[in-house]
Design an enzyme around this catalytic site. Structure first.
Site, short mmCIF file in Angstrom:
data_model
loop_
_atom_site.label_atom_id
_atom_site.label_comp_id
_atom_site.label_asym_id
_atom_site.label_seq_id
_atom_site.Cartn_x
_atom_site.Cartn_y
_atom_site.Cartn_z
N LYS A 66 0.83 -1.21 0.00
CA LYS A 66 0.00 0.00 0.00
C LYS A 66 0.86 1.25 0.00
CE LYS A 66 0.85 0.99 4.52
NZ LYS A 66 1.52 2.21 5.02
N PRO A 72 9.08 -3.90 -0.52
CA PRO A 72 10.28 -3.61 0.26
C PRO A 72 10.12 -3.90 1.75
CG PRO A 72 9.87 -1.85 -1.31
CD PRO A 72 8.69 -2.77 -1.38
N VAL A 73 11.13 -4.51 2.35
CA VAL A 73 11.13 -4.81 3.78
C VAL A 73 11.41 -3.52 4.55
CG1 VAL A 73 12.24 -6.13 5.61
CG2 VAL A 73 11.90 -7.17 3.36
N ALA A 74 10.61 -3.28 5.59
CA ALA A 74 10.74 -2.05 6.40
C ALA A 74 10.73 -0.82 5.50
CB ALA A 74 12.01 -2.08 7.24
N GLY A 88 7.76 0.96 4.58
CA GLY A 88 6.60 1.82 4.73
C GLY A 88 5.47 1.47 3.79
N MET A 89 5.48 0.25 3.23
CA MET A 89 4.44 -0.16 2.29
C MET A 89 3.61 -1.35 2.79
SD MET A 89 6.03 0.21 -1.50
CE MET A 89 4.45 -0.32 -2.16
N GLY A 90 3.84 -1.76 4.03
CA GLY A 90 3.01 -2.81 4.59
C GLY A 90 3.29 -4.20 4.05
N GLY A 147 5.01 -6.74 5.40
CA GLY A 147 4.76 -7.75 6.42
C GLY A 147 3.28 -7.90 6.70
N SER A 148 2.55 -6.80 6.65
CA SER A 148 1.10 -6.86 6.84
C SER A 148 0.43 -7.62 5.71
CB SER A 148 0.54 -5.44 6.94
OG SER A 148 1.07 -4.76 8.06
N ASP A 168 -2.11 -2.24 9.73
CA ASP A 168 -2.16 -2.32 8.27
C ASP A 168 -2.71 -3.64 7.74
OD1 ASP A 168 -1.14 0.21 8.00
OD2 ASP A 168 0.92 -0.42 7.62
#
Length: 325
Positions: A25, A117-119, A121-123, A125-126, A159
């Site tokens: 996102k 991308p990891v960490a 800001g695009m969620g 992991g969520s 998220d």
């Protein structure tokens, strides 16, 4: 009945794989309130699901327990990136929650294909967690509704419910109070992905520190700017470019000053506007149309940046295959 369960009852275990994809996102807007007594911040945000997806393949296993791996089709350069593959992983936590509410739970292996991308800001992991909830629900025939899955998702993070929902939504509270927004017109973006991550808690702490230094009295955000929703409904990128906002951006730039240069570079190469996505460090550049987005991404790649053209809104978590092995 779950084929794996029925097979086991006949004395022969039959493995099954359910594959789900879920989108990352962009926060088209993000207003952040003051630090609350419970340690959280209230937000008012507009989420846009974009066409960069995580995939989770959940495979039933005869051995009990939950295992996690990162799939070989991942497009991220994960060298030096610490992705926990144990109970700290958000997908693992999602499977554990589903196991607790499912009568037919088996062991499960989760293979995650990383593209967000990891960490960043695009969620990402969520998205993994949302995909896992849906995959395990199908794998174990839990029969939960989307609303019930969303309640479980909210236990995993702010998220996660949006990655289940997808599309465009207004998020209030800590971001988990979602209201779908009527915005089906395509918007085109270029994502500039950093080769480093930013800790979301550290970004929020930095924002609090900057505000305290300035003595700012920040009100609780109760709604989003109606002009943002109107621009999204109209599919008007020019109007949207004038109202993009992210209260976390100043904190992200404080921690990673090069983000300001990335936004400037994008805008000088034709982007209508640029913004840090969420807590960063991914930068989202708004483009006029798909052709402009592709051209901008190509120009930035020539300049040495990892740039991807994407669009949104796109649907939330969806099953893309369900097979017996």
């Amino acid at each position: 009945m779950n084929p794996a369960i029925s097979g086991a009852n006949r004395g022969r275990f039959v493995a099954r794989t359910v594959r789900v994809r879920a989108p990352g996102k962009v926060n088209v807007s993000l207003n952040v309130g003051p630090l609350r007594p419970d340690g959280y911040h209230s937000v008012a945000s507009v989420y846009l699901a974009v066409s960069l997806y995580e995939e989770v393949a959940a495979t039933s296993t005869e051995e009990p327990g939950i295992t996690v791996s990162v799939g070989p089709s991942s497009t991220l350069d994960l060298d030096g990136v610490d992705i926990p593959l144990d109970e700290r992983n958000l997908a693992y936590k999602a499977a554990a929650i589903m196991r607790d509410v499912s009568e037919n739970a088996t062991g499960v292996h989760l293979e995650i294909t990383k593209r967000v991308p990891v960490a960043g800001g695009m969620g990402g992991g969520s998205a993994d967690a949302a995909a896992t909830l849906l995959a395990c629900d199908a794998l174990w025939n839990s029969g939960l509704s989307r609303e019930e899955l969303a309640h479980l998702a909210a236990e995993l993070g702010a998220d996660v419910p949006f990655s289940l929902l997808g599309g465009t939504a207004v998020g209030l509270g800590v971001g988990d109070e979602l209201s779908p927004a009527l915005a089906k017109a395509q918007m085109d973006w270029v994502l500039v992905c950093a080769d480093y991550g930013l800790s979301t808690p550290e970004v929020f702490r930095t924002l609090d520190r900057l505000r305290n230094m300035e003595g700012l009295d920040i009100p609780e955000p109760l709604e989003v700017d109606a002009k943002i929703l109107q621009a999204l409904r109209d599919g008007n990128p020019d109007a949207l470019s004038k109202v993009l906002i992210n209260d976390l951006q100043r904190a992200s730039i404080e921690l990673a000053p090069q983000l300001r240069d990335t936004i400037g570079l994008g805008e000088s190469n034709g982007a209508l506007a640029g913004i840090v996505s969420g807590s960063g460090p991914t930068v989202a550049l708004l483009a006029q149309n798909p052709r402009a987005a592709e051209g901008l991404a190509e120009d930035l790649r020539h300049l040495g940046h990892n740039a991807l053209a994407v669009h949104g809104p796109v649907p939330g978590a969806r099953i893309i295959s369900d097979t017996l092995l």
